[in-house]
Design a protein around this motif. Structure first.
Motif, PDB file in Angstrom:
ATOM      1  N   HIS A 121       0.079 -19.999  -7.742  1.00 50.12           N
ATOM      2  CA  HIS A 121       0.584 -20.025  -9.120  1.00 50.12           C
ATOM      3  C   HIS A 121       0.047 -21.249  -9.858  1.00 50.12           C
ATOM      4  O   HIS A 121      -0.356 -21.158 -11.025  1.00 50.12           O
ATOM      5  N   ARG A 122       0.035 -22.399  -9.175  1.00 49.61           N
ATOM      6  CA  ARG A 122      -0.518 -23.615  -9.797  1.00 49.61           C
ATOM      7  C   ARG A 122      -1.997 -23.443 -10.106  1.00 49.61           C
ATOM      8  O   ARG A 122      -2.493 -23.908 -11.128  1.00 49.61           O
ATOM      9  N   ALA A 123      -2.703 -22.776  -9.201  1.00 51.66           N
ATOM     10  CA  ALA A 123      -4.144 -22.542  -9.408  1.00 51.66           C
ATOM     11  C   ALA A 123      -4.375 -21.623 -10.604  1.00 51.66           C
ATOM     12  O   ALA A 123      -5.355 -21.784 -11.341  1.00 51.66           O
ATOM     13  N   GLN A 124      -3.470 -20.669 -10.798  1.00 55.05           N
ATOM     14  CA  GLN A 124      -3.597 -19.706 -11.902  1.00 55.05           C
ATOM     15  C   GLN A 124      -3.477 -20.375 -13.265  1.00 55.05           C
ATOM     16  O   GLN A 124      -4.194 -20.023 -14.201  1.00 55.05           O
ATOM     17  N   VAL A 125      -2.555 -21.320 -13.386  1.00 57.13           N
ATOM     18  CA  VAL A 125      -2.292 -21.929 -14.692  1.00 57.13           C
ATOM     19  C   VAL A 125      -3.242 -23.082 -15.014  1.00 57.13           C
ATOM     20  O   VAL A 125      -3.256 -23.569 -16.146  1.00 57.13           O
ATOM     21  N   ARG A 126      -4.034 -23.515 -14.038  1.00 65.02           N
ATOM     22  CA  ARG A 126      -5.040 -24.555 -14.286  1.00 65.02           C
ATOM     23  C   ARG A 126      -6.269 -23.957 -14.946  1.00 65.02           C
ATOM     24  O   ARG A 126      -6.561 -22.776 -14.781  1.00 65.02           O
ATOM     25  N   GLU A 127      -7.010 -24.791 -15.646  1.00 61.35           N
ATOM     26  CA  GLU A 127      -8.276 -24.340 -16.224  1.00 61.35           C
ATOM     27  C   GLU A 127      -9.283 -24.128 -15.111  1.00 61.35           C
ATOM     28  O   GLU A 127      -9.274 -24.819 -14.102  1.00 61.35           O
ATOM     29  N   GLY A 128     -10.167 -23.152 -15.301  1.00 60.89           N
ATOM     30  CA  GLY A 128     -11.202 -22.895 -14.306  1.00 60.89           C
ATOM     31  C   GLY A 128     -10.968 -21.595 -13.566  1.00 60.89           C
ATOM     32  O   GLY A 128     -10.114 -20.780 -13.925  1.00 60.89           O
ATOM     33  N   ILE A 129     -11.740 -21.413 -12.491  1.00 64.58           N
ATOM     34  CA  ILE A 129     -11.669 -20.185 -11.694  1.00 64.58           C
ATOM     35  C   ILE A 129     -10.500 -20.297 -10.710  1.00 64.58           C
ATOM     36  O   ILE A 129     -10.422 -21.262  -9.934  1.00 64.58           O
ATOM     37  N   GLY A 185      -9.606 -18.822  -7.870  1.00 63.88           N
ATOM     38  CA  GLY A 185      -9.906 -18.934  -6.437  1.00 63.88           C
ATOM     39  C   GLY A 185     -10.386 -20.324  -6.062  1.00 63.88           C
ATOM     40  O   GLY A 185      -9.965 -20.895  -5.044  1.00 63.88           O
ATOM     41  N   GLU A 186     -11.256 -20.892  -6.884  1.00 62.53           N
ATOM     42  CA  GLU A 186     -11.769 -22.241  -6.617  1.00 62.53           C
ATOM     43  C   GLU A 186     -10.662 -23.273  -6.788  1.00 62.53           C
ATOM     44  O   GLU A 186     -10.574 -24.236  -6.017  1.00 62.53           O
ATOM     45  N   ASN A 187      -9.824 -23.083  -7.800  1.00 62.21           N
ATOM     46  CA  ASN A 187      -8.687 -23.992  -8.012  1.00 62.21           C
ATOM     47  C   ASN A 187      -7.765 -23.997  -6.802  1.00 62.21           C
ATOM     48  O   ASN A 187      -7.241 -25.045  -6.398  1.00 62.21           O
ATOM     49  N   LEU A 188      -7.558 -22.814  -6.210  1.00 66.07           N
ATOM     50  CA  LEU A 188      -6.692 -22.696  -5.037  1.00 66.07           C
ATOM     51  C   LEU A 188      -7.219 -23.535  -3.877  1.00 66.07           C
ATOM     52  O   LEU A 188      -6.468 -24.280  -3.236  1.00 66.07           O
ATOM     53  N   LEU A 189      -8.514 -23.439  -3.618  1.00 66.08           N
ATOM     54  CA  LEU A 189      -9.104 -24.208  -2.518  1.00 66.08           C
ATOM     55  C   LEU A 189      -9.086 -25.705  -2.823  1.00 66.08           C
ATOM     56  O   LEU A 189      -8.878 -26.524  -1.927  1.00 66.08           O
ATOM     57  N   LYS A 190      -9.271 -26.073  -4.078  1.00 60.07           N
ATOM     58  CA  LYS A 190      -9.216 -27.491  -4.463  1.00 60.07           C
ATOM     59  C   LYS A 190      -7.823 -28.061  -4.197  1.00 60.07           C
ATOM     60  O   LYS A 190      -7.690 -29.183  -3.698  1.00 60.07           O
ATOM     61  N   LEU A 191      -6.795 -27.274  -4.528  1.00 65.42           N
ATOM     62  CA  LEU A 191      -5.424 -27.725  -4.286  1.00 65.42           C
ATOM     63  C   LEU A 191      -5.116 -27.824  -2.790  1.00 65.42           C
ATOM     64  O   LEU A 191      -4.395 -28.720  -2.355  1.00 65.42           O
TER      65      LEU A 191
END
Length: 201
Positions: free
Chosen positions: A73-81, A83-89
């Protein structure tokens, strides 16, 4: 699913990759675990492949379903892609960063070090493995814990591999989380888009 504490080789054989650390079992038994491991493989559905990909990431980072869903959910609301946001988190988790810095030999060992209050962040003890680091934060070993055999042996056998998003000062035993990694810097073999499609259903 509760946190997995069973045989690591079994999980590695399930995915055909050493996702929980190096495993000789993959060389000796390069087929799936269980009595049907050598049987004829049926073609898996799209949903099954997406679910496997999600499980692979969860096993790799040691994350439970509720935590993983919150991260997504946090990855979804961040700017960017997404899937990539998820791995970054996932990479920004404290236990994972302790492992990447070489303070612990595995993510499991890193999780234990954090839980037992051996790790400090910006000078303060943090005992939450899922603590999310921000760029610029300093991660170190508590003064009392610097003589721990587990820490000393891990640092002496420290992998020569360096990661661009963290740096380590071997004299002070302090590391720095420089930035969130780019997708091509994360060495694990994940298909993060499959996870996004799974949660989008």
């Amino acid at each position: 699913m509760a946190r997995y504490i069973g045989p690591k080789a079994k999980i590695s054989r399930k995915f055909g990759e050493p996702i929980m650390g190096p495993s000789k079992a993959l060389q000796k038994k390069n087929y799936g675990p269980g009595m049907h491991g050598r049987g004829r493989k049926r073609k898996q559905s799209e949903y099954a492949l997406q679910l496997l990909e999600k499980q692979k990431v969860k096993y790799t980072y040691g994350i439970l379903e509720r935590q993983f869903r919150a991260l997504f959910h946090r990855a979804q609301v961040r700017e960017g892609i997404t899937g990539e946001n998820l791995l970054k988190l996932c990479e920004a988790r404290l236990d994972n960063t302790v492992y990447r810095l070489g303070i612990a030999s595995s993510r499991r060992a890193a999780r234990q070090l954090v839980s037992h209050k051996h790790i400090i962040v910006d000078g303060e003890v943090v005992n939450i493995p899922s603590y999310s680091l921000k760029p610029g934060q300093l991660i170190g070993v508590r003064e009392k814990s610097k003589s721990l055999e587990a820490v000393a042996s891990s640092l002496s056998a420290r992998n020569t591999k360096r990661y661009n998003w963290v740096e380590w000062d071997g004299q002070e035993l302090v590391g720095k989380f420089i930035s969130y990694p780019e997708r091509d810097q994360i060495p694990e073999n994940f298909n993060e888009q499959a996870i996004v499609e799974l949660y989008s259903k």
